[in-house]
Enzyme design. Structure first.
Site, PDB file in Angstrom:
ATOM      1  N   TYR A  33       0.833  -1.201  -0.073  1.00 24.44           N
ATOM      2  CA  TYR A  33      -0.059  -0.014  -0.186  1.00 24.44           C
ATOM      3  C   TYR A  33       0.815   1.338  -0.081  1.00 24.44           C
ATOM      4  CZ  TYR A  33       0.862   0.677   5.037  1.00 24.44           C
ATOM      5  OH  TYR A  33       1.476   1.360   6.083  1.00 24.44           O
ATOM      6  N   ARG A  52       7.805   3.993  -5.034  1.00 26.07           N
ATOM      7  CA  ARG A  52       7.897   3.044  -3.798  1.00 26.07           C
ATOM      8  C   ARG A  52       6.994   1.909  -3.882  1.00 26.07           C
ATOM      9  NH1 ARG A  52       7.677   5.191   2.114  1.00 26.07           N
ATOM     10  NH2 ARG A  52       5.458   5.518   1.571  1.00 26.07           N
ATOM     11  N   ARG A 100      -7.927 -20.351  -1.953  1.00 25.64           N
ATOM     12  CA  ARG A 100      -6.666 -20.244  -0.878  1.00 25.64           C
ATOM     13  C   ARG A 100      -5.650 -21.476  -0.955  1.00 25.64           C
ATOM     14  NH1 ARG A 100      -5.137 -21.499   4.236  1.00 25.64           N
ATOM     15  NH2 ARG A 100      -4.115 -19.928   5.441  1.00 25.64           N
ATOM     16  N   HIS A 102      -1.248 -21.050  -0.055  1.00 30.88           N
ATOM     17  CA  HIS A 102      -0.077 -20.133   0.156  1.00 30.88           C
ATOM     18  C   HIS A 102       0.736 -19.776  -1.319  1.00 30.88           C
ATOM     19  CE1 HIS A 102      -1.143 -21.547   3.885  1.00 30.88           C
ATOM     20  NE2 HIS A 102      -0.474 -20.830   4.638  1.00 30.88           N
ATOM     21  N   LEU A 207      11.117   1.274   7.075  1.00 34.38           N
ATOM     22  CA  LEU A 207      10.571   1.907   5.700  1.00 34.38           C
ATOM     23  C   LEU A 207      11.441   3.028   5.415  1.00 34.38           C
ATOM     24  CD1 LEU A 207       8.320   1.252   3.564  1.00 34.38           C
ATOM     25  CD2 LEU A 207       7.062   3.225   4.909  1.00 34.38           C
TER      26      LEU A 207
HETATM   27  N1  PDD Z   1       2.914   5.261   7.262  1.00 31.77           N
HETATM   28  N2  PDD Z   1       7.666   3.827   8.554  1.00 31.77           N
HETATM   29  C1  PDD Z   1       6.448   3.075   8.799  1.00 31.77           C
HETATM   30  C2  PDD Z   1       6.069   1.847   9.478  1.00 31.77           C
HETATM   31  C3  PDD Z   1       5.197   3.654   8.197  1.00 31.77           C
HETATM   32  O1  PDD Z   1       3.841   2.815   8.174  1.00 31.77           O
HETATM   33  C4  PDD Z   1       5.592   4.916   7.541  1.00 31.77           C
HETATM   34  C5  PDD Z   1       4.126   5.487   6.855  1.00 31.77           C
HETATM   35  C6  PDD Z   1       6.480   5.424   7.602  1.00 31.77           C
HETATM   36  C7  PDD Z   1       6.690   6.902   6.983  1.00 31.77           C
HETATM   37  O2  PDD Z   1       6.736   6.785   5.634  1.00 31.77           O
HETATM   38  P1  PDD Z   1       6.096   8.164   4.706  1.00 31.77           P
HETATM   39  O3  PDD Z   1       7.007   9.368   5.033  1.00 31.77           O
HETATM   40  O4  PDD Z   1       6.275   7.730   3.308  1.00 31.77           O
HETATM   41  O5  PDD Z   1       4.648   8.339   4.820  1.00 31.77           O
HETATM   42  C8  PDD Z   1       7.513   5.009   8.122  1.00 31.77           C
HETATM   43  C9  PDD Z   1       1.605   5.403   6.447  1.00 31.77           C
HETATM   44  C10 PDD Z   1       1.279   7.088   6.620  1.00 31.77           C
HETATM   45  C11 PDD Z   1       0.307   4.804   7.215  1.00 31.77           C
HETATM   46  O6  PDD Z   1       0.540   3.594   7.532  1.00 31.77           O
HETATM   47  O7  PDD Z   1      -0.517   5.041   7.255  1.00 31.77           O
END
Ligand code: PDD
Length: 285
Positions: A33, A52, A100, A102, A207
Site C-alpha cells: 500500500y 516506492r 486459498r 499459500h 521503511l
Molecule cells: N505510514 N514507517 C512506517 C512503518 C510507516 O508505516 C510509515 C508510513 C512511515 C513513513 O513513511 P512516509 O513518510 O512515506 O509516509 C515509516 C503510513 C502513513 C500509514 O501507514 O498510514
C-alpha cells in the site's frame, strides 16, 4: 457527502466498496500500500510514492496493475470525487483473488486495486504539532523486510494500541541491540545535544519514508548537520529534541518518550522549522 471508493476499475459508493473473501490481501496480507498526503486538493510527492509502490510490488513479485499515469489518474479522480482539500489518499494492491493456497495463483490472476480518500482536520493536526506528542517504546518483533510497504501490519497495530493504552500517541520499535528502528507508522528522529539531526539508515529494518527522503533536502538547506545512523533508546531519552515523520503528519514533535520529558518538554526549534519548511521541498502534483 457520500464517499466514493475505487475498486478494480469502478468508482463505487463507499458502503458498497467490497473485495472478494478470497482476496489474498484479506487471507494472507499478500499486498502492498501507499498513503499520500493531499494538500489544496493536490497529491504531495505522487511520483515518489508510486515509485516506492513499484519497488514494493517488485519485491513481492506482484505485477503493476496499470501504468504510473493510469494509477495517477485514479488517485486524482478519487480525491476529486470526494472533494478532498486536505487529507490522505490510500492505495492498496494485492496479488488478487484465488482459491486459498499459500503459493502464488496459477494461472496468474489480476492484482486487486483499491483507492480510498479521507479528509483530515488541518486545525487539529496543527494543534497536535504545536503541543507535541508522547511515544512509548515497544520491542521490534517484525519480520526482516519492513522496507517493503506491505499490508501485513499486525505488530504495528499492536504497538499503536499499546501506545494509546498508555496515554501516548505513537510507539517506537526498539531492536535487540537497544536501537530505535522506527515508529509504528512513522520514521523516528532525534536532535542530539550538539544539534545533529539523527535518523536510522534506510536498511531492511525500516521503511524508507518519502517524508524522510524529502526532509533530507530541507535539513541540508537549513544548514543543519545530518547523521544517518542507528541511535539507542538511551540516546533518545537524552536528546534535545525528537520527532516523527510520515505522509499523514509530515513532522510531528515528540516531547515525551516512555514518560521521560525530552528537551524542554515542548516542540523544539529544529522540528518546528522542518515542519514549517517541508512543503517548499515536496512535489505538489
Ligand atoms: N505510514 N514507517 C512506517 C512503518 C510507516 O508505516 C510509515 C508510513 C512511515 C513513513 O513513511 P512516509 O513518510 O512515506 O509516509 C515509516 C503510513 C502513513 C500509514 O501507514 O498510514
Amino acid at each position: 457527502m457520500c464517499r466514493t471508493t475505487y475498486v478494480n476499475g469502478r468508482y463505487l459508493p463507499h458502503r458498497n466498496a467490497m473485495v472478494h473473501v478470497e482476496d489474498r490481501g484479506y487471507q494472507f496480507a499478500d499486498g502492498v500500500y501507499e498513503v499520500c498526503e493531499v494538500r489544496g486538493g493536490r497529491l504531495v510527492d505522487e511520483r515518489r510514492h508510486l515509485a516506492r509502490l513499484k519497488r514494493s510490488l517488485d519485491e513481492l513479485r506482484i505485477r503493476m496493475p496499470m501504468s504510473f499515469a493510469a494509477l495517477g489518474i485514479v488517485l486524482r479522480e478519487v480525491v476529486a470525487r470526494n472533494r478532498i482539500g486536505y487529507g490522505i489518499v490510500y492505495l492498496q494492491v494485492t496479488r488478487g483473488v484465488a482459491r486459498r493456497d499459500h503459493a502464488f495463483p496459477v494461472p496468474e490472476v489480476p492484482p486487486s486495486v483499491v483507492v480510498t480518500a479521507r479528509a483530515l482536520n488541518q486545525a487539529r493536526n496543527e494543534a497536535l504539532a504545536a503541543k507535541g506528542i508522547a511515544v512509548v517504546s515497544v520491542a521490534d518483533n517484525r519480520w526482516g523486510r519492513v522496507d517493503i510497504k506491505t499490508i501485513g501490519l499486525l505488530p504495528n497495530v499492536l504497538a499503536r494500541q499499546a501506545a494509546l493504552d498508555q496515554g501516548a500517541r505513537d510507539a517506537w520499535f526498539v531492536n535487540r541491540d537497544g536501537a530505535v528502528t522506527e515508529g509504528a507508522s512513522t520514521n523516528a528522529w532525534i536532535v542530539t545535544a550538539a544539534g545533529t539531526v539523527v535518523t536510522r539508515p534506510a536498511d531492511h529494518a525500516i521503511l524508507r519514508g518519502i517524508t524522510r527522503t524529502v526532509l533530507f533536502d530541507v535539513i541540508k538547506t537549513q544548514g543543519l548537520h545530518l547523521e544517518e545512523r542507528a541511535f539507542t533508546l538511551a540516546e533518545a531519552y537524552a536528546a534535545r529534541e525528537a520527532f516523527v515523520t510520515a505522509a499523514s503528519q509530515i513532522v510531528l514533535p515528540v516531547v515525551r518518550i516512555d514518560g521521560r520529558v525530552i528537551g524542554e518538554g515542548k516542540p523544539g526549534p529544529v522540528a518546528t522549522a522542518l515542519r514549517r519548511e517541508f512543503h517548499r521541498y515536496a512535489e505538489a502534483g
